[in-house]
Design a protein around this motif. Structure first.
Motif, PDB file in Angstrom:
ATOM      1  N   ILE A   1       0.860  -1.201   0.000  1.00 16.74           N
ATOM      2  CA  ILE A   1       0.000   0.000   0.000  1.00 16.74           C
ATOM      3  C   ILE A   1       0.890   1.243   0.000  1.00 16.74           C
ATOM      4  O   ILE A   1       0.607   2.227  -0.694  1.00 16.74           O
ATOM      5  CB  ILE A   1      -0.960  -0.008   1.207  1.00 16.74           C
ATOM      6  CG1 ILE A   1      -1.934  -1.180   1.084  1.00 16.74           C
ATOM      7  CG2 ILE A   1      -1.728   1.313   1.301  1.00 16.74           C
ATOM      8  CD1 ILE A   1      -2.823  -1.369   2.297  1.00 16.74           C
ATOM      9  N   GLY A   2       1.995   1.190   0.760  1.00 15.68           N
ATOM     10  CA  GLY A   2       2.949   2.306   0.781  1.00 15.68           C
ATOM     11  C   GLY A   2       3.532   2.578  -0.599  1.00 15.68           C
ATOM     12  O   GLY A   2       3.632   3.735  -1.021  1.00 15.68           O
ATOM     13  N   LEU A   3       3.912   1.530  -1.317  1.00 16.95           N
ATOM     14  CA  LEU A   3       4.428   1.705  -2.676  1.00 16.95           C
ATOM     15  C   LEU A   3       3.365   2.286  -3.609  1.00 16.95           C
ATOM     16  O   LEU A   3       3.660   3.136  -4.455  1.00 16.95           O
ATOM     17  CB  LEU A   3       4.931   0.372  -3.237  1.00 16.95           C
ATOM     18  CG  LEU A   3       6.294  -0.102  -2.755  1.00 16.95           C
ATOM     19  CD1 LEU A   3       6.615  -1.480  -3.343  1.00 16.95           C
ATOM     20  CD2 LEU A   3       7.374   0.886  -3.129  1.00 16.95           C
ATOM     21  N   LEU A   4       2.143   1.812  -3.433  1.00 18.64           N
ATOM     22  CA  LEU A   4       1.038   2.329  -4.241  1.00 18.64           C
ATOM     23  C   LEU A   4       0.826   3.822  -3.972  1.00 18.64           C
ATOM     24  O   LEU A   4       0.686   4.621  -4.909  1.00 18.64           O
ATOM     25  CB  LEU A   4      -0.238   1.538  -3.942  1.00 18.64           C
ATOM     26  CG  LEU A   4      -1.465   1.899  -4.754  1.00 18.64           C
ATOM     27  CD1 LEU A   4      -1.251   1.556  -6.222  1.00 18.64           C
ATOM     28  CD2 LEU A   4      -2.691   1.178  -4.219  1.00 18.64           C
TER      29      LEU A   4
ATOM     30  N   ALA B   1       5.555   7.227   2.857  1.00 18.06           N
ATOM     31  CA  ALA B   1       5.335   6.992   1.428  1.00 18.06           C
ATOM     32  C   ALA B   1       4.650   8.200   0.793  1.00 18.06           C
ATOM     33  O   ALA B   1       5.007   8.613  -0.318  1.00 18.06           O
ATOM     34  CB  ALA B   1       4.496   5.731   1.217  1.00 18.06           C
ATOM     35  N   TYR B   2       3.708   8.793   1.495  1.00 20.51           N
ATOM     36  CA  TYR B   2       2.986   9.970   1.007  1.00 20.51           C
ATOM     37  C   TYR B   2       3.962  11.136   0.819  1.00 20.51           C
ATOM     38  O   TYR B   2       3.987  11.783  -0.225  1.00 20.51           O
ATOM     39  CB  TYR B   2       1.876  10.321   2.001  1.00 20.51           C
ATOM     40  CG  TYR B   2       0.944  11.409   1.572  1.00 20.51           C
ATOM     41  CD1 TYR B   2      -0.161  11.130   0.792  1.00 20.51           C
ATOM     42  CD2 TYR B   2       1.161  12.723   1.966  1.00 20.51           C
ATOM     43  CE1 TYR B   2      -1.035  12.129   0.405  1.00 20.51           C
ATOM     44  CE2 TYR B   2       0.298  13.728   1.592  1.00 20.51           C
ATOM     45  CZ  TYR B   2      -0.801  13.437   0.807  1.00 20.51           C
ATOM     46  OH  TYR B   2      -1.658  14.432   0.434  1.00 20.51           O
ATOM     47  N   ALA B   3       4.790  11.379   1.841  1.00 18.90           N
ATOM     48  CA  ALA B   3       5.754  12.486   1.772  1.00 18.90           C
ATOM     49  C   ALA B   3       6.831  12.218   0.724  1.00 18.90           C
ATOM     50  O   ALA B   3       7.230  13.121  -0.022  1.00 18.90           O
ATOM     51  CB  ALA B   3       6.388  12.703   3.148  1.00 18.90           C
ATOM     52  N   GLY B   4       7.319  10.983   0.660  1.00 14.44           N
ATOM     53  CA  GLY B   4       8.329  10.639  -0.341  1.00 14.44           C
ATOM     54  C   GLY B   4       7.809  10.774  -1.752  1.00 14.44           C
ATOM     55  O   GLY B   4       8.525  11.230  -2.651  1.00 14.44           O
TER      56      GLY B   4
END
Length: 191
Positions: free
Chosen positions: A13-16, A74-77
């Motif tokens: 989910i993080g990658l997505l 993940a959102y910030a990256g």
């Protein structure tokens, strides 16, 4: 779709989310550049898709943040990577026109004539700086042709001073063909 996402492990989910943010921020970066260039229609379309993608990414972070703080990273990256991707895409597109100002101490007329023979417009103005007379050459071109124009100038007079600015408005076609042949066509017309 929500049921499918609930079955994925947090790292997927993080990658997505990371990928979705890259898309959303890239669209936002391009939209901002197009707004500055005055391209209204494409700005509106990009804005629609930017917000649509953003809502999907944000909703996944809000739903899953209590289970995995990794989603916030993940959102910030994705935001950071999306800025770089958007700027890179805009550079590849190289839309719009630029004005190039060239100040030549030695070969002003030769620079202007070489640019004209290569299909660029060139206007010369005499000037003086602290060392003496100089020629100012003004030229306009599509941004994607800027490197070609500068390479031509560098061949005639290396290390010449130049500055480049975007054209926001113009009152005539800047890509209008010159009244005489240029490039390969010029080779065959000179007989």
């Amino acid at each position: 779709m929500m049921e499918f996402l609930a079955t994925l492990p947090p790292w997927q989910i993080g990658l997505l989310i990371f990928g979705i943010r890259i898309i959303d921020v890239s669209l936002g970066t391009l939209r901002t550049i197009f707004v500055v260039q005055g391209r209204l229609a494409i700005s509106v379309v990009l804005g629609f898709f930017e917000v649509l993608v953003w809502i999907v990414a944000l909703s996944q972070v809000i739903i899953g943040v209590s289970d995995s703080p990794l989603l916030v990273l993940a959102y910030a990256g994705g935001f950071a990577a999306g800025n770089a991707a958007g700027i890179g895409m805009e550079r590849l597109l190289a839309l719009g026109f630029v004005v190039v100002r060239i100040i030549s101490e030695k070969a002003g007329p030769e620079i202007a004539e070489t640019l004209r023979r290569s299909g660029f417009r060139a206007t010369m103005v005499e000037g003086h700086d602290r060392v003496g007379p100089v020629m100012l050459i003004y030229s306009t071109c599509q941004r994607r042709r800027l490197s070609k124009l500068l390479a031509i100038v560098d061949q005639v007079e290396p290390n010449v001073f130049f500055s480049v600015e975007p054209v926001h408005q113009h009152n005539e076609p800047l890509t209008q063909t010159l009244p005489y042949p240029t490039g390969w066509a010029a080779l065959f017309k000179k007989k």
